[in-house]
Structure formats: structure tokens, C-alpha cells
Design an enzyme around this catalytic site. Structure first.
Site, PDB file in Angstrom:
ATOM      1  N   CYS A  38       0.812  -1.225   0.000  1.00 39.64           N
ATOM      2  CA  CYS A  38       0.000   0.000   0.000  1.00 39.64           C
ATOM      3  C   CYS A  38       0.843   1.271   0.000  1.00 39.64           C
ATOM      4  O   CYS A  38       0.369   2.327  -0.403  1.00 39.64           O
ATOM      5  CB  CYS A  38      -0.937   0.010   1.202  1.00 39.64           C
ATOM      6  SG  CYS A  38      -2.092  -1.372   1.230  1.00 39.64           S
ATOM      7  N   ARG A  67     -19.831   8.805  -0.513  1.00 39.07           N
ATOM      8  CA  ARG A  67     -21.254   8.566  -0.262  1.00 39.07           C
ATOM      9  C   ARG A  67     -21.749   9.588   0.761  1.00 39.07           C
ATOM     10  O   ARG A  67     -21.673   9.353   1.982  1.00 39.07           O
ATOM     11  CB  ARG A  67     -21.471   7.142   0.247  1.00 39.07           C
ATOM     12  CG  ARG A  67     -21.108   6.072  -0.769  1.00 39.07           C
ATOM     13  CD  ARG A  67     -21.577   4.696  -0.336  1.00 39.07           C
ATOM     14  NE  ARG A  67     -20.830   4.176   0.785  1.00 39.07           N
ATOM     15  CZ  ARG A  67     -19.744   3.419   0.677  1.00 39.07           C
ATOM     16  NH1 ARG A  67     -19.265   3.091  -0.517  1.00 39.07           N
ATOM     17  NH2 ARG A  67     -19.122   2.981   1.764  1.00 39.07           N
ATOM     18  N   SER A  70     -11.465   0.550   3.440  1.00 44.43           N
ATOM     19  CA  SER A  70     -11.199   1.335   2.227  1.00 44.43           C
ATOM     20  C   SER A  70     -11.871   0.681   1.027  1.00 44.43           C
ATOM     21  O   SER A  70     -12.104  -0.531   1.000  1.00 44.43           O
ATOM     22  CB  SER A  70      -9.695   1.442   1.994  1.00 44.43           C
ATOM     23  OG  SER A  70      -9.113   0.149   1.893  1.00 44.43           O
ATOM     24  N   HIS A  77      -8.890   3.402  -2.264  1.00 47.96           N
ATOM     25  CA  HIS A  77      -7.509   2.994  -2.021  1.00 47.96           C
ATOM     26  C   HIS A  77      -6.971   2.236  -3.239  1.00 47.96           C
ATOM     27  O   HIS A  77      -6.875   1.015  -3.229  1.00 47.96           O
ATOM     28  CB  HIS A  77      -7.475   2.120  -0.771  1.00 47.96           C
ATOM     29  CG  HIS A  77      -6.131   1.645  -0.347  1.00 47.96           C
ATOM     30  ND1 HIS A  77      -4.942   2.210  -0.791  1.00 47.96           N
ATOM     31  CD2 HIS A  77      -5.760   0.638   0.502  1.00 47.96           C
ATOM     32  CE1 HIS A  77      -3.921   1.577  -0.237  1.00 47.96           C
ATOM     33  NE2 HIS A  77      -4.390   0.611   0.544  1.00 47.96           N
ATOM     34  N   CYS A 111       0.066   2.359   6.409  1.00 49.55           N
ATOM     35  CA  CYS A 111       0.278   0.977   6.858  1.00 49.55           C
ATOM     36  C   CYS A 111       0.393   0.081   5.631  1.00 49.55           C
ATOM     37  O   CYS A 111      -0.208   0.347   4.589  1.00 49.55           O
ATOM     38  CB  CYS A 111      -0.867   0.514   7.759  1.00 49.55           C
ATOM     39  SG  CYS A 111      -2.494   0.540   6.986  1.00 49.55           S
TER      40      CYS A 111
END
Length: 393
Positions: free
Chosen positions: A92, A211, A248, A349, A379
């Protein structure tokens, strides 16, 4: 050792990472290609031929993302073929690590101008497809962490259990992410950082993952997605509260930043927007996996000579709601400083692109709010984390 400065930072809109998403018909190389082209066009004083390297993060390097997408995207943008590029994977944190590698090259004097960025088309290259059902650990890792490591979703459950985070707290945080992102979008707060992308269906210009109507009541009806009978026996203290709503979103996207030495920026007449004040990368418990931002924060603050009180904006990737909530529990900081424009729960993500996406959002927020220091945290799978402190100029 010259300062490393950030001249520009941009990102694509966040597209839903599924068929029918706004970017699903765009090849990942073309998605990044348009991003790199826009980045170069926004700094006309810089001849693209002067770029020393292009470092791109991408996690699922298979299929359409298998042929060094950083190199292919640079070429697809019509930019000089003599400029090299590479594609890296620190999960990530891939594009945040791309920034760190760029900073190291520039600080050392080996290079002067580097583009760092990332791309992930999760609608076209399915997450985990690079493994193809294979064992990614090997016998020695399995033996060391017997009876075995777990997925990131289960790790998020372990973090929630360790910090005694309730399902309601996770859902409340998730609603906050959507509300903040929706308010920022409605006020035009993302307009300067987002570039439009040409797709077969027309121009795609706004994040579609937010949203505005999200509520705790709606989220409370979602089921926990990682619970199994076997895992419940292994981890009896887990309450099983991580859902699709407090995690995510699977997303398509790309992002890129332009970095150079302060000396080269002065010579070109370019105005630096920030300098990279300090960086760190750490390893942490690979079972909990998502706790790395905590020690990464301590390390980068120690390297910088700053305290948490000096940090006006924290951009911490919302891989799962327990991640930012656990971090908040460890640091005495106003929660309003954490992801004040929403995070990955609302904005998505796109794995390889998220590092420079967070940096792009943080830079623009520091400018809009007239703040000085920002801390970015990510992370990463395997129990790692990158941390970066930017100083707005």
C-alpha cells in the site's frame, strides 16, 4: 546536501474499482500516462528531457500492469524515451516509497529531478491476482509465525480487539470520512488536485466513491466480512466488526508528484510548494500488520526534531477504520487534524497510487489552510509503514 522540494502534485478522480466504474474502461498504463502528461504540462519551465528518473508504485504487477507500467506510461505520454522509469512494490505504501527513493537520490546529488507516482486499476487487474493461488510465505515464515499469518482484514480485527474499538466506533469513523470528503468536494476543495481523465465514455472529473448519505444506521446492517469458524476458534477475543462499510474502497486511480533539488527549482524559476522535511520506514508485527504507522510516527518525529504538536495535518491511510483509531489512541493530538478531508474509506484505495494520492491531498490542504507541517502515514502488508513530513513553503 540540498533541500528536496515538491513542485507539483496531482491525482486522478477516484473511480469505483469494478465494471461500470468511471475509470474501468481505461487501461492502467493510459491512466497513468494521462497523469504524467498533465504533471509535465503544468510545469512548462521544466523540459521533460531533464527528468532523471520516474519511479512508480504498483502492487498487482501482472496482466495489464506487468510490463513496468511506469516506463510504459511515460512513453505513452509522448515524453522523451531517454528518460528511464521503474516500478516498485512496497504494497500500500508503494508510491510513498517512490517519493522516498526520489528524495534519497536527489539528496545524495546523484539526481536533480525525479517524478514519483503510482497507479492501480483494481477493476481490470483484480487484487491478489499476482499470487495466482500460490503460497507467498514459504516454509520458514510459516514456521516462525505458526499457525500462520492472516489477511489484512483479519489483522484489522486484531487491531480493533487490541485497542478495544467497538463496531459503533468503526462505523462512526467511516461516516466521518464520507462526510468530510463530501463537504470538501462540494466546496471545491479537491478541484486543484484532481485532473480530468479521458475515457471512452467522456471526461471523468469527480471522485465517484464518496457517499454523502452514509450513516451509522446504514453501516450497522452490513455483515462482518472476515469471520470464519476456524478464525473464531483461533482468535476468540475478536468481536468481528470489520465490514465493507468501514474499510477502504477498491478503486481505480493514479497520482504523481514532481520533486527536485531546491537549487534546480531556483534555476528553472519554479516555485517550490513544500520541502520534504523528514522520512522514515519501519517494520512492525506482521500478524497485527497494520500498526506500523505508530512506530513510524515516533521515528520520523525523532528524525525531524519536531513534536506531534507541530503537526497541523495528519494524512493516515484509512485501509480499515481501526488503523486511524488505534493511531489516535496513541498520540495526544486533536482528532480534527487527522484526515480532515476524509480518507480512503470515502476516497478509495488504489493500492499503488495511494501514497502520492495522500501526499497530493495533504499538500493542497496545507496550502488552503495556511498550515506549515503535515505528516503522512501508510500501513502496509507484512507489517511495514512509511512516514513523511512535508513542510509547506
Amino acid at each position: 546536501m540540498d533541500d528536496v522540494v515538491l513542485v507539483d502534485a496531482i491525482r486522478t478522480p477516484s473511480g469505483k474499482g469494478k465494471a461500470g466504474g468511471g475509470l474501468a474502461q481505461v487501461h492502467p498504463v493510459d491512466l497513468l500516462s494521462q497523469t504524467l502528461q498533465s504533471l509535465m504540462e503544468r510545469s512548462p519551465a521544466l523540459d521533460p528531457a531533464e527528468v532523471d528518473d520516474v519511479i512508480v508504485g504498483c502492487v498487482s504487477q501482472v496482466g495489464e500492469q506487468s510490463a513496468t507500467p511506469g516506463r510504459m506510461a511515460w512513453l505513452g505520454a509522448g515524453l522523451p524515451a531517454h528518460v528511464p522509469a521503474t516500478t516498485i512494490d512496497r504494497k500500500c505504501g508503494s508510491s510513498q516509497q517512490a517519493v522516498h527513493f526520489a528524495v534519497q537520490a536527489i539528496r545524495s546529488g546523484e539526481q536533480d529531478v525525479v517524478v514519483a507516482g503510482g497507479v492501480e486499476s483494481m477493476s481490470r487487474v483484480v487484487m491478489g491476482s499476482a499470487r495466482m493461488g500460490a503460497d507467498p510465505y514459504g516454509e520458514r515464515v510459516q514456521a516462525r509465525y505458526s499457525p500462520g499469518l492472516v489477511s489484512q482484514g483479519v489483522a484489522a480485527e486484531l487491531v480493533a480487539a487490541r485497542w478495544k474499538l467497538s463496531r459503533a466506533e468503526l462505523d462512526e469513523y467511516s461516516v466521518r470520512s464520507h462526510e468530510l470528503a463530501a463537504a470538501t468536494q462540494a466546496s471545491g476543495g479537491f478541484d486543484r488536485e484532481v485532473i480530468g481523465i479521458d475515457t471512452p465514455e467522456g471526461r471523468f472529473e469527480r471522485d465517484e466513491t464518496i457517499r454523502p448519505g452514509s450513516s451509522v444506521d446504514k453501516l450497522s446492517g452490513l455483515r462482518a466480512v472476515f469471520e470464519t469458524e476456524e478464525l473464531s476458534e483461533r482468535f476468540p477475543k475478536i468481536a468481528w466488526s470489520v465490514t465493507a462499510g468501514n474499510s477502504s474502497q477498491i478503486t481505480d486511480g493514479a497520482s504523481a508528484v514532481l520533486l527536485m533539488s531546491a537549487e534546480r527549482a531556483r534555476a528553472l524559476g519554479l516555485r517550490p510548494r513544500a520541502r520534504v522535511h523528514a522520512t522514515s520506514v519501519v517494520g512492525d508485527d506482521p500478524l497485527l500488520m497494520l500498526t506500523g504507522p505508530i512506530p513510524a510516527t515516533h521515528k520520523v518525529l525523532a528524525r525531524s526534531g519536531l513534536s506531534i504538536d507541530d503537526i497541523a495535518h495528519v494524512e493516515l491511510n484509512e485501509a480499515f477504520a481501526p488503523v486511524p483509531l488505534a493511531w489516535l489512541a496513541e498520540f495526544d493530538i486533536d482528532p480534527a487534524r487527522l484526515n480532515p478531508r476524509g480518507g480512503a474509506i470515502a476516497l478509495g484505495h488504489p493500492l499503488g497510487a495511494s501514497g502520492t494520492r495522500l501526499m497530493t491531498t495533504m499538500l493542497h490542504a496545507l496550502e488552503d489552510d495556511d498550515q506549515r507541517f503535515g505528516l503522512q502515514l501508510m500501513c502496509e502488508a507484512g507489517g511495514m509503514a512509511n512516514a513523511t513530513i512535508l513542510e509547506r513553503l
